[in-house]
Design a protein around this motif. Structure first.
Motif, PDB file in Angstrom:
ATOM      1  N   MET A   1      -7.460  10.631  11.830  1.00 25.24           N
ATOM      2  CA  MET A   1      -7.340   9.400  12.614  1.00 25.24           C
ATOM      3  C   MET A   1      -7.953   8.230  11.834  1.00 25.24           C
ATOM      4  O   MET A   1      -9.074   8.330  11.337  1.00 25.24           O
ATOM      5  CB  MET A   1      -8.058   9.575  13.958  1.00 25.24           C
ATOM      6  N   THR A   2      -7.215   7.146  11.744  1.00 22.27           N
ATOM      7  CA  THR A   2      -7.708   5.944  11.069  1.00 22.27           C
ATOM      8  C   THR A   2      -8.484   5.102  12.074  1.00 22.27           C
ATOM      9  O   THR A   2      -7.988   4.778  13.146  1.00 22.27           O
ATOM     10  CB  THR A   2      -6.541   5.123  10.493  1.00 22.27           C
ATOM     11  N   ARG A   3      -9.717   4.757  11.710  1.00 20.40           N
ATOM     12  CA  ARG A   3     -10.622   4.073  12.634  1.00 20.40           C
ATOM     13  C   ARG A   3     -10.695   2.580  12.319  1.00 20.40           C
ATOM     14  O   ARG A   3     -11.075   2.191  11.215  1.00 20.40           O
ATOM     15  CB  ARG A   3     -12.008   4.705  12.567  1.00 20.40           C
ATOM     16  N   ILE A   4     -10.353   1.776  13.312  1.00 14.23           N
ATOM     17  CA  ILE A   4     -10.388   0.320  13.180  1.00 14.23           C
ATOM     18  C   ILE A   4     -11.502  -0.218  14.066  1.00 14.23           C
ATOM     19  O   ILE A   4     -11.590   0.129  15.248  1.00 14.23           O
ATOM     20  CB  ILE A   4      -9.048  -0.322  13.601  1.00 14.23           C
ATOM     21  N   LEU A   5     -12.344  -1.064  13.505  1.00 16.47           N
ATOM     22  CA  LEU A   5     -13.454  -1.659  14.240  1.00 16.47           C
ATOM     23  C   LEU A   5     -13.200  -3.150  14.408  1.00 16.47           C
ATOM     24  O   LEU A   5     -12.889  -3.848  13.437  1.00 16.47           O
ATOM     25  CB  LEU A   5     -14.761  -1.437  13.478  1.00 16.47           C
ATOM     26  N   ALA A 193      -2.232  -4.928  14.654  1.00 13.49           N
ATOM     27  CA  ALA A 193      -1.283  -3.894  14.246  1.00 13.49           C
ATOM     28  C   ALA A 193      -1.088  -3.895  12.732  1.00 13.49           C
ATOM     29  O   ALA A 193      -1.007  -2.834  12.103  1.00 13.49           O
ATOM     30  CB  ALA A 193       0.059  -4.108  14.950  1.00 13.49           C
ATOM     31  N   HIS A 194      -1.009  -5.076  12.137  1.00  9.75           N
ATOM     32  CA  HIS A 194      -0.793  -5.205  10.690  1.00  9.75           C
ATOM     33  C   HIS A 194      -1.957  -4.586   9.908  1.00  9.75           C
ATOM     34  O   HIS A 194      -1.748  -3.815   8.958  1.00  9.75           O
ATOM     35  CB  HIS A 194      -0.633  -6.683  10.345  1.00  9.75           C
ATOM     36  N   VAL A 195      -3.174  -4.909  10.319  1.00 11.39           N
ATOM     37  CA  VAL A 195      -4.358  -4.338   9.663  1.00 11.39           C
ATOM     38  C   VAL A 195      -4.370  -2.820   9.824  1.00 11.39           C
ATOM     39  O   VAL A 195      -4.654  -2.075   8.877  1.00 11.39           O
ATOM     40  CB  VAL A 195      -5.642  -4.960  10.237  1.00 11.39           C
ATOM     41  N   ALA A 196      -4.067  -2.353  11.030  1.00 13.92           N
ATOM     42  CA  ALA A 196      -4.092  -0.913  11.295  1.00 13.92           C
ATOM     43  C   ALA A 196      -3.082  -0.169  10.419  1.00 13.92           C
ATOM     44  O   ALA A 196      -3.384   0.900   9.871  1.00 13.92           O
ATOM     45  CB  ALA A 196      -3.813  -0.651  12.770  1.00 13.92           C
ATOM     46  N   LYS A 197      -1.882  -0.728  10.279  1.00 18.22           N
ATOM     47  CA  LYS A 197      -0.854  -0.073   9.467  1.00 18.22           C
ATOM     48  C   LYS A 197      -1.285   0.016   8.003  1.00 18.22           C
ATOM     49  O   LYS A 197      -1.096   1.053   7.353  1.00 18.22           O
ATOM     50  CB  LYS A 197       0.463  -0.843   9.575  1.00 18.22           C
ATOM     51  N   ILE A 198      -1.872  -1.054   7.486  1.00 19.01           N
ATOM     52  CA  ILE A 198      -2.313  -1.044   6.095  1.00 19.01           C
ATOM     53  C   ILE A 198      -3.473  -0.078   5.908  1.00 19.01           C
ATOM     54  O   ILE A 198      -3.515   0.684   4.932  1.00 19.01           O
ATOM     55  CB  ILE A 198      -2.691  -2.471   5.657  1.00 19.01           C
ATOM     56  N   ALA A 199      -4.424  -0.086   6.844  1.00 18.84           N
ATOM     57  CA  ALA A 199      -5.557   0.846   6.749  1.00 18.84           C
ATOM     58  C   ALA A 199      -5.073   2.290   6.818  1.00 18.84           C
ATOM     59  O   ALA A 199      -5.580   3.166   6.088  1.00 18.84           O
ATOM     60  CB  ALA A 199      -6.557   0.561   7.868  1.00 18.84           C
TER      61      ALA A 199
END
Length: 204
Positions: A1-5, A193-199
């Motif tokens: 799982m990719t974690r976004i803060l 969403a853009h940041v999450a996709k790249i991360a």
């Protein structure tokens, strides 16, 4: 799982609303999860009362304060700040100044970093606030992501609206009476969403 803060400071609630929209955007991306944290207040209740910010602050009490460990454990960090004379607010600056140990460890190197902001007027420093914020992220070795013009709402000329290629923004009005518009919130959701996709791609 990719974690976004999502880490934000908000005095009157405008940046908080953008932060919520950014988080909504992250949740749209499969394989990603989001945590929202607030930067601790540094002003006294007396001062906040004189500024009319106490009541707005109560709406953020349920959001946990950010810890340094939150940054190091995330794959991407999206920061939100109001503008103070064309730069980030002092509360955010103080928090960032406490990240020296993370810098020594290289704990944020290679992570995605992004910024959104709020100003009181159309020309109150939306772009300078975000781009000057980028300097700190670059010192930490983060990969900076903004909002590309693939988001067509950046080109909206039918209304007064925030939104820059550097990050989502909103206009609060000098007296704080204006709330984020749907156009501004949509840009914030796109940013999340853009940041999450790249991360997610980088982590994979």
């Amino acid at each position: 799982m990719t974690r976004i803060l999502v880490v934000f400071y908000s005095m009157y609630g405008h940046v908080q609303r953008l932060a919520e929209a950014v988080a909504e955007g992250v949740r749209e991306v499969p394989g990603c999860e989001v945590a929202v944290r607030r930067v601790p207040e540094t002003l006294s209740e007396e001062v906040l009362g004189k500024m009319g910010a106490l009541e707005a602050g109560k709406g953020m009490a349920h959001i946990p304060p950010v810890q340094l460990e939150d940054l190091s454990s995330a794959d991407a960090v999206i920061f939100g700040t109001p503008t103070r004379f064309g730069n980030m607010c002092g509360q955010m600056r103080q928090f960032l100044d406490s990240t020296g140990q993370l810098w020594l460890q290289g704990a944020l190197v290679g992570k995605v970093g992004s910024v959104f902001a709020s100003t009181g007027t159309q020309h109150g420093g939306q772009e300078t606030t975000i781009t000057s914020f980028h300097t700190t992220l670059l010192h930490h070795g983060m990969i900076i992501v903004g909002v590309p013009y693939a988001e067509p709402r950046l080109l909206n000329m039918a209304e007064i609206s925030g939104g820059t290629p550097y990050g989502a923004t909103t206009l609060a009005a000098a007296d704080g009476s204006r709330q984020p518009s749907e156009n501004e919130l949509a840009i914030a959701r796109y940013q999340g969403a853009h940041v999450a996709k790249i991360a997610w791609k980088l982590k994979e």
